[in-house]
Design a protein around this motif. Sequence first.
Motif, PDB file in Angstrom:
ATOM      1  N   ARG A   1      -4.407   7.143  -2.889  1.00 64.24           N
ATOM      2  CA  ARG A   1      -4.033   5.827  -2.360  1.00 64.24           C
ATOM      3  C   ARG A   1      -3.692   4.887  -3.493  1.00 64.24           C
ATOM      4  O   ARG A   1      -4.357   4.882  -4.521  1.00 64.24           O
ATOM      5  CB  ARG A   1      -5.198   5.230  -1.575  1.00 64.24           C
ATOM      6  CG  ARG A   1      -5.108   5.551  -0.132  1.00 64.24           C
ATOM      7  CD  ARG A   1      -6.019   4.639   0.667  1.00 64.24           C
ATOM      8  NE  ARG A   1      -6.558   5.458   1.734  1.00 64.24           N
ATOM      9  CZ  ARG A   1      -7.790   5.931   1.760  1.00 64.24           C
ATOM     10  NH1 ARG A   1      -8.630   5.617   0.802  1.00 64.24           N
ATOM     11  NH2 ARG A   1      -8.183   6.686   2.737  1.00 64.24           N
TER      12      ARG A   1
ATOM     13  N   ARG B   1       1.022   5.869  -1.123  1.00 64.87           N
ATOM     14  CA  ARG B   1       0.333   7.012  -1.727  1.00 64.87           C
ATOM     15  C   ARG B   1       1.135   7.531  -2.900  1.00 64.87           C
ATOM     16  O   ARG B   1       2.361   7.448  -2.901  1.00 64.87           O
ATOM     17  CB  ARG B   1       0.138   8.111  -0.682  1.00 64.87           C
ATOM     18  CG  ARG B   1      -0.892   7.721   0.338  1.00 64.87           C
ATOM     19  CD  ARG B   1      -1.555   8.928   0.953  1.00 64.87           C
ATOM     20  NE  ARG B   1      -2.569   8.496   1.910  1.00 64.87           N
ATOM     21  CZ  ARG B   1      -3.871   8.681   1.729  1.00 64.87           C
ATOM     22  NH1 ARG B   1      -4.316   9.269   0.645  1.00 64.87           N
ATOM     23  NH2 ARG B   1      -4.728   8.275   2.634  1.00 64.87           N
TER      24      ARG B   1
ATOM     25  N   HIS C   1      -2.842   0.865  -4.806  1.00 66.42           N
ATOM     26  CA  HIS C   1      -2.929  -0.576  -4.549  1.00 66.42           C
ATOM     27  C   HIS C   1      -2.505  -1.273  -5.829  1.00 66.42           C
ATOM     28  O   HIS C   1      -2.860  -0.810  -6.912  1.00 66.42           O
ATOM     29  CB  HIS C   1      -4.361  -1.004  -4.242  1.00 66.42           C
ATOM     30  CG  HIS C   1      -5.017  -0.225  -3.156  1.00 66.42           C
ATOM     31  ND1 HIS C   1      -4.779  -0.462  -1.836  1.00 66.42           N
ATOM     32  CD2 HIS C   1      -5.906   0.798  -3.202  1.00 66.42           C
ATOM     33  CE1 HIS C   1      -5.497   0.380  -1.105  1.00 66.42           C
ATOM     34  NE2 HIS C   1      -6.188   1.156  -1.908  1.00 66.42           N
TER      35      HIS C   1
ATOM     36  N   LYS D   1       0.850  -1.190   0.000  1.00 66.19           N
ATOM     37  CA  LYS D   1       0.000   0.000   0.000  1.00 66.19           C
ATOM     38  C   LYS D   1       0.883   1.237   0.000  1.00 66.19           C
ATOM     39  O   LYS D   1       2.029   1.186   0.416  1.00 66.19           O
ATOM     40  CB  LYS D   1      -0.857   0.030   1.271  1.00 66.19           C
ATOM     41  CG  LYS D   1      -2.056  -0.875   1.206  1.00 66.19           C
ATOM     42  CD  LYS D   1      -2.915  -0.624   2.422  1.00 66.19           C
ATOM     43  CE  LYS D   1      -3.500  -1.911   2.944  1.00 66.19           C
ATOM     44  NZ  LYS D   1      -3.846  -1.848   4.354  1.00 66.19           N
TER      45      LYS D   1
END
Length: 443
Positions: free
Chosen positions: A261, A254, A263, A252
Amino acid sequence: MRVNTPQVDRHPPEARVQRRRLRACHECDWVSALPPLGSGEKASCPRCSHVLVKRHRYPAQRSMALALSSLIALFVAVSFPFVSFSVSGIGNRIELSQTATTLIAFHQPIVAIAVIMTIVVLPAIYLIGVIWLQFGLLRGHPMPFSRDIARSLARLNPWMMADVFIVGALVSLIKIAGMAQIELGISFWAFSVFAILLLLTTQSIDSDWMWFSLEKEPLAPEGTRTGETAASQGITGCPTCGLINRLPEHGKGRCLRCHERLHPRLPHSLQRTWALLFAAAVMYIPANVYPIMTTTSLGHSSPSTIIGGVVQLMQMGSWPVAAVIFVASVIVPVGKLVALVWLCMVIKHSNELNAQSRTRLYRLTEFIGRWSMVDVFVVAILVALIRAGSLMSITPGPAALAFAAVVVLTMLAAMTFDPRLIWDTPPPRSTRRKTATKETVDG
Ligand SMILES: [Zn+2]
Ligand SMILES: [Zn+2]
């Protein structure tokens, strides 16, 4: 170049950096290099043909002008009467906002909020955001909070439904045209213009150029290879600004540029999609069993369900309107449920040959979802407009809330579904192209 000339209007990103700019496709995760683009050209993913970047001439001026004019049209639309009706000397004239406030009077506050948010509030926020952002870019210094605003704009997009509302208004007017006299107000025309301008504004945003002008473009992580998926290299493309970021060990993080965010794949994508689809399927039952509205005419009340309404329209001879309602309220939601359930079920058996058509099916479900709101808007308009006591009036039924829930839940299900999962199988060597495909588009 003059010192005060804002860079944003003349110089696209490719004119300001020499190095290759890389992108990872949002739909299939393929890493490719963007070719230099001229105005009116777009770059598509070489693997799934998803559009990566679309270049417009003068993007900041264009979206600023469109956003300003659509905001003015919206202002006119909320300030004047929308439409009026009269039957046997008794009449009623409504303003746009009454399509929501009347629903509150009939204890349907959630549907009322859904209506006013999707047709007025969210579009207004979006347009003010675009003007704020582009104004900063045009004067050469981004305004405060520009990054947060730019990040939110793309999220608002699917929830603005002015175009769907206009179709709903046309359907409602045709439905009652034979029974009463209808007069269209200034607001109706202003809102139609607003719906078109809003659509053009959303299409005019060149987000690649915008992010480049706001925050420049940090280098892609060292060693990033094109012609492979991003996940296989421990990197990922930012869903908002497109920048390729290295993912931390725990997966994870930023985005360096826009703080979105990150992913490798949307978390618990399949489980969430299944849960939302199940909820939508459950809500579809009351949406069809209960009446969506009740019409009172000369003291006699007759409730009608969604299907009942379609049959009624067919008996009246309004075949085109019956077809619109049938497609929007039955074919689209059911088709969308079935398509997403099928995609979730077959995702383990995807391969390079069928992934293309499955991605196309996914894009279609994502695109058509919001059009099911037509029937909810028809109820909102008729309930507000047809108020002539026992002579003729329409009240909302419990199915309106259930059906609005079906539309929202299926839209959310399409958003939580990660199309990159369709492509998560090793590709054959022949398809390994490394540069995005370039084509000419309008604009
Ligand atoms: Zn792709
Ligand atoms: Zn980003």
